[in-house]
Design an enzyme around this catalytic site. Structure first.
Site, PDB file in Angstrom:
ATOM      1  N   HIS A 133      27.676  18.344 -52.272  1.00  0.00           N
ATOM      2  CA  HIS A 133      27.303  17.231 -53.142  1.00  0.00           C
ATOM      3  C   HIS A 133      27.814  17.436 -54.562  1.00  0.00           C
ATOM      4  O   HIS A 133      28.247  16.493 -55.218  1.00  0.00           O
ATOM      5  CB  HIS A 133      25.784  17.060 -53.171  1.00  0.00           C
ATOM      6  CG  HIS A 133      25.274  16.157 -52.107  1.00  0.00           C
ATOM      7  ND1 HIS A 133      25.806  14.906 -51.875  1.00  0.00           N
ATOM      8  CD2 HIS A 133      24.284  16.310 -51.194  1.00  0.00           C
ATOM      9  CE1 HIS A 133      25.148  14.332 -50.884  1.00  0.00           C
ATOM     10  NE2 HIS A 133      24.242  15.174 -50.440  1.00  0.00           N
ATOM     11  N   GLU A 162      42.583  13.970 -31.410  1.00  0.00           N
ATOM     12  CA  GLU A 162      42.030  15.195 -31.989  1.00  0.00           C
ATOM     13  C   GLU A 162      41.925  16.316 -30.966  1.00  0.00           C
ATOM     14  O   GLU A 162      41.476  17.418 -31.283  1.00  0.00           O
ATOM     15  CB  GLU A 162      40.658  14.912 -32.614  1.00  0.00           C
ATOM     16  CG  GLU A 162      39.716  14.163 -31.703  1.00  0.00           C
ATOM     17  CD  GLU A 162      38.516  13.600 -32.442  1.00  0.00           C
ATOM     18  OE1 GLU A 162      38.082  14.208 -33.434  1.00  0.00           O
ATOM     19  OE2 GLU A 162      37.997  12.552 -32.009  1.00  0.00           O
ATOM     20  N   ASP A 214      39.717  18.404 -36.367  1.00  0.00           N
ATOM     21  CA  ASP A 214      39.431  18.954 -35.041  1.00  0.00           C
ATOM     22  C   ASP A 214      40.701  19.370 -34.311  1.00  0.00           C
ATOM     23  O   ASP A 214      40.706  20.370 -33.594  1.00  0.00           O
ATOM     24  CB  ASP A 214      38.668  17.928 -34.182  1.00  0.00           C
ATOM     25  CG  ASP A 214      37.163  17.995 -34.431  1.00  0.00           C
ATOM     26  OD1 ASP A 214      36.703  19.048 -34.915  1.00  0.00           O
ATOM     27  OD2 ASP A 214      36.464  17.022 -34.148  1.00  0.00           O
TER      28      ASP A 214
END
Length: 567
Positions: free
Chosen positions: A186, A428, A452
């Site tokens: 954050h 992916e 991924d």
């Protein structure tokens, strides 16, 4: 000189302000259950008041969607389960209000930190932030307030909480550096929003500085210079002036096309997680949305899967806001480390290779059906493309597409208008990249999820520090799989985009352009810088560069070759 992760670009030259939080010491003494519950209640009230005050301060510099983190913190403090867990610990365990709060907090933080998903892992910081504030209020400790800064400083901290970043005064907070954190924490996200230079994950720094020390923060390279010389300060002042000038010049690219010197055009679009993120894409000249992560609609829902109407409203809002620009919406990508409060997944030995994403949707077609109905109903409000995640085989795509076709027919029979929709695949899984030419016969487009794809290709968890050296976007094996996906799409006249972190990497842009990538989808703040790179390249030359890169042996050789060719 020290090195960290450049989380928010920029340069800062100022004195150090060490942000040192109160030391929490929980004694063994326990008052009566009633007294401890009363202490908890009083601290809960003050914590709510504190967060509301911080939100009010932050509202002067943050956008509405960025203030949602404080709403989430307020929800947590007021969450009956959070509160009752602490109260139960007081009643049953014979512990103080502080001890009970720490026990519950540690349990919740441990649960989130054990998750592999970088976004979910970062949510542990929210729990830590709220619980730390609550503990301080229980123990009567004062938390430093960054809103009271009176001179230009670079803040040095173990980590910065959302409360800290929300109360930053941009006039005096010239930058910050933390020992912990990553690009998706954050503090990093807010730093980018506030356009404050930030370097995170720099290791042992606090012990090496004291308040008032001179420091240079290079949040372009991730370098930190302690006790700089006069020559270094002068050099970085010049570098800062150049950076600010270039930043202003980037704004001139907002309404320009993304087109190479020899006339080859690509699309630069944005990744979003909610309707609130759309404005940032538009403000940064995004030509569309390349990835709308719909799982956040499900994760925000408190007690059940979001209804068709809730989803329809969100999709409609995004499509209308993008004003005819294409929006690629990924269907539910849940499972693995992305859990839901209201649904219990079956235990699996390896959930990351188990029932998740489209596999979960095909097992729970009732849930999938609701989402597809909402998407198709919203399709008349803009230019929609639907993308199925984690497709491994042609049969998986056929099964998902069959349900899509059935629901489309049902809606039309009900008299519901449905727009023209492209249906594509997120590449992916290496098997999908290798078989791309066959998948492209059935799909309308591809979007490569490099996050991924890389970890599955290298068999290395990208969140594991011990094998992080294997997370190599420039490894020739990864580049060859990307090339297979792009070539497979083009062989059938289909377009291919990329929505992983690699798409917003300025160093990767020349190679991806040369491989023939049609659409680059990235964080909104990366769009203009990437446009500048692409608009300064020659497509034919980049094709030659990319072809040379896939013939090399190592990621290091690829990077060195790109630097050599581009200077």
């Amino acid at each position: 000189m020290m090195k960290g992760i450049a989380a928010s670009q920029g340069i800062a030259i100022a004195k150090v302000y060490k942000l040192e939080q109160p030391v929490i010491e929980i004694g063994l003494a326990v008052k009566s259950v009633e007294e401890e519950l009363a202490i908890l209640e009083k601290a809960m009230v003050k914590t709510v008041s504190d967060i509301e005050m911080i939100k009010a301060v932050a509202s002067k510099s943050l956008k509405e969607e960025e203030l949602e983190i404080f709403d989430a913190h307020l929800m947590m403090v007021n969450d009956p389960e959070y509160r009752t867990s602490i109260e139960a610990s007081i009643r049953q365990g014979g512990v103080s209000a502080a001890g009970a709060t720490k026990n519950v907090s540690d349990m919740m933080v441990g649960m989130f930190e054990s998750m592999d998903d970088e976004y979910m892992k970062a949510r542990a910081a929210d729990i830590r932030d709220v619980s730390f504030r609550l503990l301080c209020n229980i123990l009567g400790k004062e938390i430093p307030n960054l809103a009271t800064l009176q001179e230009p400083v670079v803040i040095v901290a173990k980590d910065l909480t959302p409360s800290d970043t929300g109360s930053l005064n941009k006039e005096y907070a010239k930058g910050f550096v933390t020992e912990m954190g990553g690009r998706t924490s954050h503090s990093a996200i807010m730093a980018r929003s506030l356009e404050i230079p930030a370097v995170v994950g720099c290791g042992d720094l606090l012990s090496q500085v004291k308040n008032g020390d001179e420091i240079i923060l290079d949040a372009i390279t991730g370098e930190i210079i302690l006790h700089p010389t006069a020559e270094q300060i002068a050099s970085y002042q010049e570098k800062l002036a150049i950076f600010q000038r270039e930043k202003e010049e980037l704004k001139n690219l907002k309404d320009q096309a993304s087109i190479t010197l020899d006339g080859h055009q690509v699309d630069l679009v944005g990744n979003i997680g909610s309707p609130a993120d759309v404005q940032a894409v538009l403000d940064n000249g995004g030509e569309g949305v390349g990835l709308f992560r719909t799982e956040f609609l499900y994760m925000k829902s408190e007690d059940d899967f979001p209804s068709e109407e809730v989803q329809f409203s969100a999709y409609k809002q995004v499509l209308e806001a993008m004003q005819g620009r294409q929006v690629v919406i990924r269907t539910l990508d849940i499972g693995g480390d992305k859990k839901l409060n209201y649904y219990q997944f079956e235990e699996e030995m390896n959930p990351f290779l188990g029932v998740r994403a489209v596999r979960f949707c095909l097992m729970r077609k009732d849930i999938f059906r609701t989402q597809l109905r909402a998407l198709l109903r919203a399709s008349v409000y803009g230019k929609l493309a639907i993308m199925f995640p984690m497709i491994a085989t042609v049969n998986e795509f056929r099964e998902a597409k069959k349900l899509y076709d059935e629901i489309r027919a049902e809606l039309e029979q009900e008299g519901v208008k449905v727009g023209n929709v492209q249906v594509g695949i997120m590449i992916e899984i290496p098997a999908a990249a290798v078989n791309a030419d066959q998948l492209a016969k059935e799909a309308d487009f591809f979007s490569i999820g490099t996050n991924d794809l890389i970890q599955y290709t290298m068999a290395a968890d990208r969140m594991s520090q011990n094998v992080s050296y294997l997370y190599q976007p420039f490894n020739p094996s990864v580049l060859r799989l990307i090339k297979m996906a792009i070539d497979g799409a083009h062989s059938q006249g289909k377009w291919c985009g990329m929505c992983g972190e690699m798409a917003g990497d300025a160093q990767a842009a020349p190679v991806l352009l040369g491989l023939g990538l049609d659409e680059f989808s990235m964080s909104a703040v990366s769009i203009l810088a990437t446009r500048k790179v692409i608009n300064g390249l020659n497509y034919e030359a980049m094709k030659k560069l990319a072809n040379e890169c896939v013939q090399l042996a190592t990621a290091e050789e690829v990077k060195a070759h790109v630097e050599k060719v581009l200077g």
